[in-house]
Write a protein that holds these residues in place. Structure first.
Motif, mmCIF file in Angstrom:
data_model
loop_
_atom_site.group_PDB
_atom_site.id
_atom_site.type_symbol
_atom_site.label_atom_id
_atom_site.label_comp_id
_atom_site.label_asym_id
_atom_site.label_seq_id
_atom_site.Cartn_x
_atom_site.Cartn_y
_atom_site.Cartn_z
ATOM 1 N N THR B 106 0.824 -1.212 0.000
ATOM 2 C CA THR B 106 0.000 0.000 0.000
ATOM 3 C C THR B 106 0.858 1.261 0.000
ATOM 4 O OG1 THR B 106 -1.649 -1.215 1.277
ATOM 5 C CG2 THR B 106 -1.896 1.164 1.183
ATOM 6 N N VAL B 107 1.874 1.288 0.858
ATOM 7 C CA VAL B 107 2.715 2.480 0.948
ATOM 8 C C VAL B 107 3.487 2.695 -0.356
ATOM 9 C CG1 VAL B 107 4.702 3.506 2.123
ATOM 10 C CG2 VAL B 107 2.905 2.411 3.466
ATOM 11 N N ARG B 108 4.033 1.608 -0.885
ATOM 12 C CA ARG B 108 4.772 1.748 -2.153
ATOM 13 C C ARG B 108 3.870 2.315 -3.242
ATOM 14 N NH1 ARG B 108 7.063 -3.232 -5.664
ATOM 15 N NH2 ARG B 108 4.821 -3.589 -5.737
ATOM 16 N N GLU B 109 2.637 1.815 -3.264
ATOM 17 C CA GLU B 109 1.694 2.268 -4.279
ATOM 18 C C GLU B 109 1.316 3.732 -4.074
ATOM 19 O OE1 GLU B 109 1.405 0.307 -6.578
ATOM 20 O OE2 GLU B 109 0.068 1.563 -7.772
ATOM 21 N N PHE B 110 1.173 4.110 -2.825
ATOM 22 C CA PHE B 110 0.821 5.500 -2.536
ATOM 23 C C PHE B 110 1.940 6.445 -3.007
ATOM 24 C CE2 PHE B 110 0.879 9.193 0.338
ATOM 25 C CZ PHE B 110 -0.314 9.765 -0.073
ATOM 26 N N ILE B 111 3.164 6.043 -2.820
ATOM 27 C CA ILE B 111 4.293 6.862 -3.286
ATOM 28 C C ILE B 111 4.269 6.966 -4.812
ATOM 29 C CG2 ILE B 111 6.825 6.958 -3.465
ATOM 30 C CD1 ILE B 111 6.902 5.696 -0.645
ATOM 31 N N THR B 142 -6.843 9.242 2.547
ATOM 32 C CA THR B 142 -6.295 8.612 3.749
ATOM 33 C C THR B 142 -7.212 7.504 4.239
ATOM 34 O OG1 THR B 142 -5.565 10.821 4.348
ATOM 35 C CG2 THR B 142 -5.229 9.105 5.955
ATOM 36 N N ASN B 143 -8.524 7.752 4.200
ATOM 37 C CA ASN B 143 -9.450 6.737 4.678
ATOM 38 C C ASN B 143 -9.461 5.511 3.770
ATOM 39 O OD1 ASN B 143 -9.962 8.408 6.769
ATOM 40 N ND2 ASN B 143 -12.015 9.027 6.113
ATOM 41 N N THR B 144 -9.310 5.734 2.479
ATOM 42 C CA THR B 144 -9.240 4.597 1.566
ATOM 43 C C THR B 144 -8.012 3.742 1.881
ATOM 44 O OG1 THR B 144 -10.254 5.946 -0.152
ATOM 45 C CG2 THR B 144 -9.163 3.941 -0.870
ATOM 46 N N ILE B 145 -6.886 4.410 2.097
ATOM 47 C CA ILE B 145 -5.660 3.670 2.420
ATOM 48 C C ILE B 145 -5.816 2.961 3.765
ATOM 49 C CG2 ILE B 145 -3.175 3.821 2.733
ATOM 50 C CD1 ILE B 145 -3.169 6.383 1.175
ATOM 51 N N ARG B 146 -6.383 3.685 4.718
ATOM 52 C CA ARG B 146 -6.594 3.095 6.042
ATOM 53 C C ARG B 146 -7.443 1.819 5.940
ATOM 54 N NH1 ARG B 146 -11.047 6.052 9.129
ATOM 55 N NH2 ARG B 146 -12.190 4.825 7.600
ATOM 56 N N ASP B 147 -8.537 1.883 5.167
ATOM 57 C CA ASP B 147 -9.409 0.718 5.045
ATOM 58 C C ASP B 147 -8.677 -0.451 4.407
ATOM 59 O OD1 ASP B 147 -11.319 2.216 6.206
ATOM 60 O OD2 ASP B 147 -12.397 2.688 4.350
ATOM 61 N N SER B 148 -7.851 -0.143 3.420
ATOM 62 C CA SER B 148 -7.105 -1.204 2.766
ATOM 63 C C SER B 148 -6.108 -1.821 3.745
ATOM 64 C CB SER B 148 -6.412 -0.649 1.515
ATOM 65 O OG SER B 148 -5.058 -0.958 1.480
ATOM 66 N N PHE B 149 -5.586 -1.008 4.642
ATOM 67 C CA PHE B 149 -4.643 -1.472 5.668
ATOM 68 C C PHE B 149 -5.363 -2.352 6.692
ATOM 69 C CE2 PHE B 149 -2.381 -0.381 9.748
ATOM 70 C CZ PHE B 149 -1.141 -0.922 9.430
ATOM 71 N N ILE B 150 -6.489 -1.850 7.159
ATOM 72 C CA ILE B 150 -7.257 -2.579 8.173
ATOM 73 C C ILE B 150 -7.757 -3.923 7.648
ATOM 74 C CG2 ILE B 150 -9.485 -2.566 9.366
ATOM 75 C CD1 ILE B 150 -9.054 0.321 10.038
ATOM 76 N N GLU B 151 -8.111 -3.925 6.369
ATOM 77 C CA GLU B 151 -8.658 -5.140 5.770
ATOM 78 C C GLU B 151 -7.675 -6.310 5.851
ATOM 79 O OE1 GLU B 151 -10.748 -5.501 1.496
ATOM 80 O OE2 GLU B 151 -11.263 -3.779 2.751
ATOM 81 N N ALA B 177 1.104 9.804 4.686
ATOM 82 C CA ALA B 177 0.769 10.734 3.604
ATOM 83 C C ALA B 177 1.538 12.048 3.761
ATOM 84 C CB ALA B 177 -0.739 10.996 3.579
ATOM 85 N N SER B 178 1.650 12.539 5.000
ATOM 86 C CA SER B 178 2.398 13.781 5.235
ATOM 87 C C SER B 178 3.864 13.607 4.869
ATOM 88 C CB SER B 178 2.327 14.182 6.713
ATOM 89 O OG SER B 178 0.994 14.331 7.124
ATOM 90 N N ALA B 179 4.426 12.480 5.293
ATOM 91 C CA ALA B 179 5.844 12.232 5.024
ATOM 92 C C ALA B 179 6.097 12.136 3.521
ATOM 93 C CB ALA B 179 6.304 10.964 5.728
ATOM 94 N N VAL B 180 5.226 11.427 2.810
ATOM 95 C CA VAL B 180 5.409 11.287 1.362
ATOM 96 C C VAL B 180 5.316 12.655 0.695
ATOM 97 C CG1 VAL B 180 4.398 10.359 -0.768
ATOM 98 C CG2 VAL B 180 4.602 8.903 1.261
ATOM 99 N N HIS B 181 4.322 13.430 1.104
ATOM 100 C CA HIS B 181 4.131 14.745 0.505
ATOM 101 C C HIS B 181 5.388 15.602 0.587
ATOM 102 C CE1 HIS B 181 2.776 18.965 0.408
ATOM 103 N NE2 HIS B 181 1.926 18.523 -0.486
ATOM 104 N N ARG B 182 5.995 15.623 1.765
ATOM 105 C CA ARG B 182 7.176 16.467 1.967
ATOM 106 C C ARG B 182 8.456 15.793 1.493
ATOM 107 N NH1 ARG B 182 6.282 21.535 3.855
ATOM 108 N NH2 ARG B 182 7.966 21.482 5.380
ATOM 109 N N ALA B 183 8.440 14.465 1.398
ATOM 110 C CA ALA B 183 9.664 13.755 1.001
ATOM 111 C C ALA B 183 9.905 13.850 -0.498
ATOM 112 C CB ALA B 183 9.596 12.291 1.429
ATOM 113 N N ILE B 184 8.834 13.754 -1.293
ATOM 114 C CA ILE B 184 9.052 13.731 -2.740
ATOM 115 C C ILE B 184 8.537 14.982 -3.435
ATOM 116 C CG2 ILE B 184 8.912 11.201 -2.742
ATOM 117 C CD1 ILE B 184 6.267 11.464 -4.264
ATOM 118 N N GLY B 185 7.757 15.813 -2.729
ATOM 119 C CA GLY B 185 7.191 16.984 -3.392
ATOM 120 C C GLY B 185 7.959 18.250 -3.060
ATOM 121 N N PRO B 186 7.931 19.227 -3.973
ATOM 122 C CA PRO B 186 8.495 20.518 -3.637
ATOM 123 C C PRO B 186 7.637 21.175 -2.555
ATOM 124 C CG PRO B 186 7.369 20.603 -5.760
ATOM 125 C CD PRO B 186 7.252 19.195 -5.238
#
Lengths: 230, 230
Positions: B106-111, B142-151, B177-186
């Motif tokens: 999930t995390v890899r896909e989100f990135i 975030t909720n979509t990712i959370r649900d996929s995680f919980i599932e 999501a916050s970390a990804v945003h600041r890690a790869i985005g300007p």
């Protein structure tokens, strides 16, 4: 122009007391003004007026707008460092080696710092010209927090402190900083969405940082097969 | 004006095939243009031209600029959902209950998703008018990712799934999501600063999310004494 010195026109804090006073007055005025509106919308004239100096005098000290922001960032960094130093002298002796308590103090303080300086921090957003200052600021702040974190590691962890431990601590602090930025700052402010106050945010981010720091080293991840696009 | 229907002037995706085609052509053209420059600098005329329609036709569908951005966000959300659904059907049966492997996917896909849609995501920044859409998007993603995680939680964890577990999973995903945003985005892009590629970022954030999720519940924090300002 005998009052002219090398600090003028570079935006750096001058050494002479009187010149430094003016320098700080300009920064104070700018900080005050960007509480109300973004830096991009604050004119040089309004800064000069608020600082009680002539526009030409502002220009001779900060010939470029970005130098003014850079000076604000420098001052912010000094504030953060002196605050963390104060915290360390207050807490370090209380809880030597208590990684959780020490991380907790640091994270709580970082959140408070971000709140207090929100108006400056959000002024950086979206200004291409100060990207480089912005990145320098974030890196240097993260490293300061990381060092304060590492300094309180239990002896067993910090003996033979490896690059890997330092790297992991830096990453943990980058994640904390990112989370705080998006949790309490616009446009996202997810802490508000989730109904979490600053104390709760500090507690959860501490658990996150320590959990990652302690478990990260030993957690094994399997190699993932690549997933093609459908 | 028999082609006029209720979806026009609301910015929502119309039902009629031909109208939907035009709707999508407008969104495609906008997406293409904001790869080059921020949305704020893309004129309506250039969007209409790129989509091969009259400016009036664009206006009748999207009388306000913010409706256009909102429609882009909706489409982005659909893309994210269908991608996560695809992942679940591909991975869920492989590793039932393997929380680490599933979080990793999930995390890899989100990135990857954030990288692929960087041009759209950064168009949202700094536009006050779409703040509400932006926050809706972030919450819903975030909720979509959370649900996929919980599932994919092991039975022991998901049996009697409490609000607390859901809350903790949401918080973990907000942090990711916050970390990804600041890690790869300007403007920050700290992953670049630290020399971390997307695969490493995915691995570390997975450890972080799982470490927090697993240890967070049991970790005890002491009450901190308030630290006054010096």
């Amino acid at each position: 122009m005998e009052a002219m010195n090398s600090s003028m026109s570079t935006g750096r804090a001058p050494k002479q007391a009187r010149s430094l006073q003016t320098h700080n007055r300009i920064l104070d005025a700018t900080e005050e003004l960007i509480r109300e509106r973004p830096f991009q919308e604050v004119s040089n004239l309004s800064i000069a007026n608020a600082a009680g100096i002539a526009a030409g005098s502002l220009y001779s000290r900060f010939p470029k707008r970005e130098l003014l922001l850079a000076a604000l960032i420098d001052r912010l960094m000094e504030r953060a460092e002196s605050r963390l130093e104060y915290l360390q002298t207050t807490y370090a002796s209380n809880e030597p080696g208590d990684i959780v308590a020490n991380a907790h103090v640091t994270v709580r303080e970082f959140i408070r710092f971000s709140r207090d300086n929100q108006h400056i921090l959000s002024s950086f957003e979206g200004d291409e010209s100060i990207l480089i200052h912005r990145r320098r600021f974030e890196r240097s702040l993260t490293n300061t927090i990381r060092d304060s974190f590492i300094e309180h590691l239990p002896a067993a962890m910090s003996d033979g402190l490896s690059t890997k431990v330092t790297w992991r601590a830096e990453l943990a602090m980058r994640i904390v900083a990112s989370a705080v930025h998006r949790a309490i700052g616009p446009p996202v402010e997810w802490a508000k969405d989730m109904g979490i106050d600053d104390d709760q945010l500090a507690a959860e981010l501490t658990k996150m940082a320590v959990g990652y720091f302690v478990m990260g080293e030993s957690m094994e991840l399997k190699q993932l097969a690549p997933v093609p696009y459908e």
